[in-house]
Design an enzyme around this catalytic site. Structure first.
Site, short mmCIF file in Angstrom:
data_model
loop_
_atom_site.label_atom_id
_atom_site.label_comp_id
_atom_site.label_asym_id
_atom_site.label_seq_id
_atom_site.Cartn_x
_atom_site.Cartn_y
_atom_site.Cartn_z
N GLY A 75 0.80 -1.22 0.00
CA GLY A 75 0.00 0.00 0.00
C GLY A 75 0.83 1.26 0.00
O GLY A 75 0.50 2.23 0.68
N ALA A 76 1.89 1.28 -0.80
CA ALA A 76 2.88 2.36 -0.69
C ALA A 76 2.72 3.45 -1.74
O ALA A 76 3.61 4.28 -1.90
CB ALA A 76 4.29 1.77 -0.79
N ASN A 77 1.59 3.48 -2.44
CA ASN A 77 1.42 4.53 -3.45
C ASN A 77 0.81 5.80 -2.89
O ASN A 77 0.79 6.83 -3.56
CB ASN A 77 0.56 4.01 -4.61
CG ASN A 77 -0.84 3.65 -4.17
OD1 ASN A 77 -1.01 2.83 -3.28
ND2 ASN A 77 -1.84 4.25 -4.79
N THR A 78 0.35 5.75 -1.63
CA THR A 78 -0.27 6.94 -1.05
C THR A 78 -0.18 6.86 0.47
O THR A 78 0.12 5.82 1.05
CB THR A 78 -1.75 7.03 -1.49
OG1 THR A 78 -2.30 8.28 -1.05
CG2 THR A 78 -2.58 5.91 -0.91
N GLY A 79 -0.44 8.00 1.13
CA GLY A 79 -0.60 8.02 2.58
C GLY A 79 0.59 7.52 3.37
O GLY A 79 1.75 7.82 3.07
N SER A 93 -3.91 -0.34 14.55
CA SER A 93 -4.65 0.91 14.74
C SER A 93 -5.19 0.95 16.16
O SER A 93 -5.41 -0.09 16.78
CB SER A 93 -5.82 0.97 13.75
OG SER A 93 -6.76 1.97 14.10
N TYR A 113 -13.72 -3.66 11.45
CA TYR A 113 -12.40 -3.02 11.43
C TYR A 113 -11.64 -3.33 12.72
O TYR A 113 -10.45 -3.65 12.69
CB TYR A 113 -12.55 -1.51 11.25
CG TYR A 113 -11.23 -0.77 11.15
CD1 TYR A 113 -10.42 -0.92 10.03
CD2 TYR A 113 -10.81 0.08 12.16
CE1 TYR A 113 -9.21 -0.24 9.92
CE2 TYR A 113 -9.61 0.77 12.06
CZ TYR A 113 -8.81 0.61 10.94
OH TYR A 113 -7.61 1.28 10.85
#
Length: 315
Positions: free
Chosen positions: A22-26, A146, A172
Site C-alpha cells: 500500500g505504498a502509493n499513497t498516505g 490501529s 475493522y
C-alpha cells in the site's frame, strides 16, 4: 538519537531490501519514501500499478513497483513468487496496506473485506516471503495496526466473515486486533531463529484516505476537526519507521504516537489492549488463518511460555 524520534534517526539502509504494501499513497508512501532516501532498495507493493509508478517517480533512490492485490490470494501468491524470483533476501516487510469501515463486501476468496485485506492478505504474504527474511540477521516484519483494535473489537470465531450481521466499526476492530495478535504470535514463532523479528505500529489519527469509508456521523467531525486531532501522513508513518529501523527495537514491541491518547506525536513504545496479548486466542487465530489461506509458515512452532518484551513508555 534526539529526544523526539524522526526520520533523521533512521540508520543507513544501503544494501537492505524493503517491501512496503500500500505504498502509493498516505502512510505507505511516506514509509517507502523515507526508507528509499536512507538508501534502501524499496518495492512498492500496490494494487494499482499505474498509481504505484507515479508514486515511485516522486521518490528518490532505488524504487520499484510490484502488483499486489491483498483481496485476492491468487494475486498474493503471484506477487510473492515475483518477489522471490527478484530477491534472494528481504530485510524489511512492512504490512501497511489496509481498508477501513467499508460497507459489507467480500474479497475474491469470499472473506469479509476488512478481515481479508488487513489480516488474511498480509498473513499469506508474510508466510510466502518469510524464507527470504529468515536467513537475514536483523530482518523485520512490521505490521500496521490501529487504535481501532480497542473499539468494539474481538475475534469472532463463530462468525469471522460477519455473515450473520455486519458492523463496519466492529469488523475493522476485529481486523486490527488480528494484526496485533498475528504479530505477537509470529514473534513467538520467530524467537527460536534469532534472525527475524516481528513488530507492530499504529499511526494515531492521521489525515489519510482511509476515512473516506467511515460513516458520515464519524467522517464529518473528523473532517471539521482535522487540524486539531490529526497529523500528517509523514508523522503518522514515524511509528512504523521506528519499528522497522530503530536498532533498539525488539521483537514483539508496539510503537505509536507519544502524544495524549496516542492520537499524534513522535513515536514511542505503547501498549495494546489486554485481549491482544491472549496467547490462546492468538494461536487459535493463527490456525484458522492457515486454514483459510492455505499458507503454512516455515517457522518453528509457537512457544507457549515464551515471553514478549515488556512494553515500556520510553522515547
Amino acid at each position: 538519537m534526539s529526544g523526539k524520534w524522526t526520520t533523521a534517526d533512521i540508520p543507513d539502509q544501503r544494501g537492505r531490501v524493503a517491501v512496503v504494501t500500500g505504498a502509493n499513497t498516505g502512510l505507505g508512501y511516506e514509509t517507502a519514501k523515507a526508507l528509499a532516501e536512507r538508501g534502501a532498495s524499496v518495492v512498492l507493493a500496490v494494487r494499482d500499478v499505474e498509481k504505484g509508478e507515479r508514486a515511485a517517480a516522486r521518490m528518490t533512490g532505488d524504487v520499484s513497483v510490484q502488483a499486489l492485490d491483498l483481496t485476492s490470494l491468487d494475486s498474493v501468491r503471484t506477487a510473492a513468487a515475483a518477489l522471490r524470483s527478484r530477491f534472494d533476501r528481504i530485510d524489511l516487510l512492512i504490512n501497511n496496506a489496509g481498508v477501513m469501515y467499508t460497507p459489507r463486501q467480500t474479497t475474491a476468496d469470499g472473506f469479509e473485506t476488512q478481515f481479508g485485506t488487513n489480516h488474511l492478505g498480509h498473513f499469506a504474504l508474510t508466510g510466502l516471503l518469510l524464507d527470504r527474511l529468515l536467513p537475514v540477521p536483523g530482518s523485520r516484519v512490521v505490521t500496521v495496526s490501529s487504535t481501532g483494535h480497542r473499539i468494539r473489537a474481538a475475534i469472532h470465531f463463530d462468525d469471522l466473515q460477519w455473515e450473520r450481521s455486519y458492523s463496519r466499526i466492529g469488523a475493522y476492530g476485529q481486523a486490527k486486533l488480528a494484526n496485533l495478535m498475528f504479530t505477537y504470535e509470529l514473534q513467538r514463532r520467530l524467537a527460536a531463529h534469532g534472525t527475524t523479528v516481528a513488530l507492530a505500529a499504529h499511526p494515531g489519527v492521521s489525515n489519510t484516505e482511509l476515512v473516506r469509508n467511515a460513516p458520515a456521523a464519524l467522517r464529518m467531525p473528523v473532517t471539521w476537526l482535522a487540524p486539531l486531532i490529526t497529523q500528517t501522513p509523514a508523522m503518522g508513518a514515524l511509528p512504523t519507521l521506528r519499528a522497522a529501523t530503530d536498532p533498539g527495537a525488539l521483537g514483539g514491541q508496539y510503537y505509536g504516537p507519544g502524544g495524549s491518547y496516542e492520537i499524534k506525536g513522535h513515536p514511542r513504545l505503547v501498549t495494546s489492549s489486554p485481549q491482544s496479548y491472549e496467547v490462546a486466542v492468538q494461536q487459535r487465530l493463527w490456525a484458522v488463518s492457515e486454514d483459510l489461506t492455505g499458507v503454512k509458515f516455515p517457522a518453528a512452532r509457537s512457544q507457549q511460555h515464551s515471553v514478549l518484551p515488556e512494553p515500556a513508555a520510553t522515547v
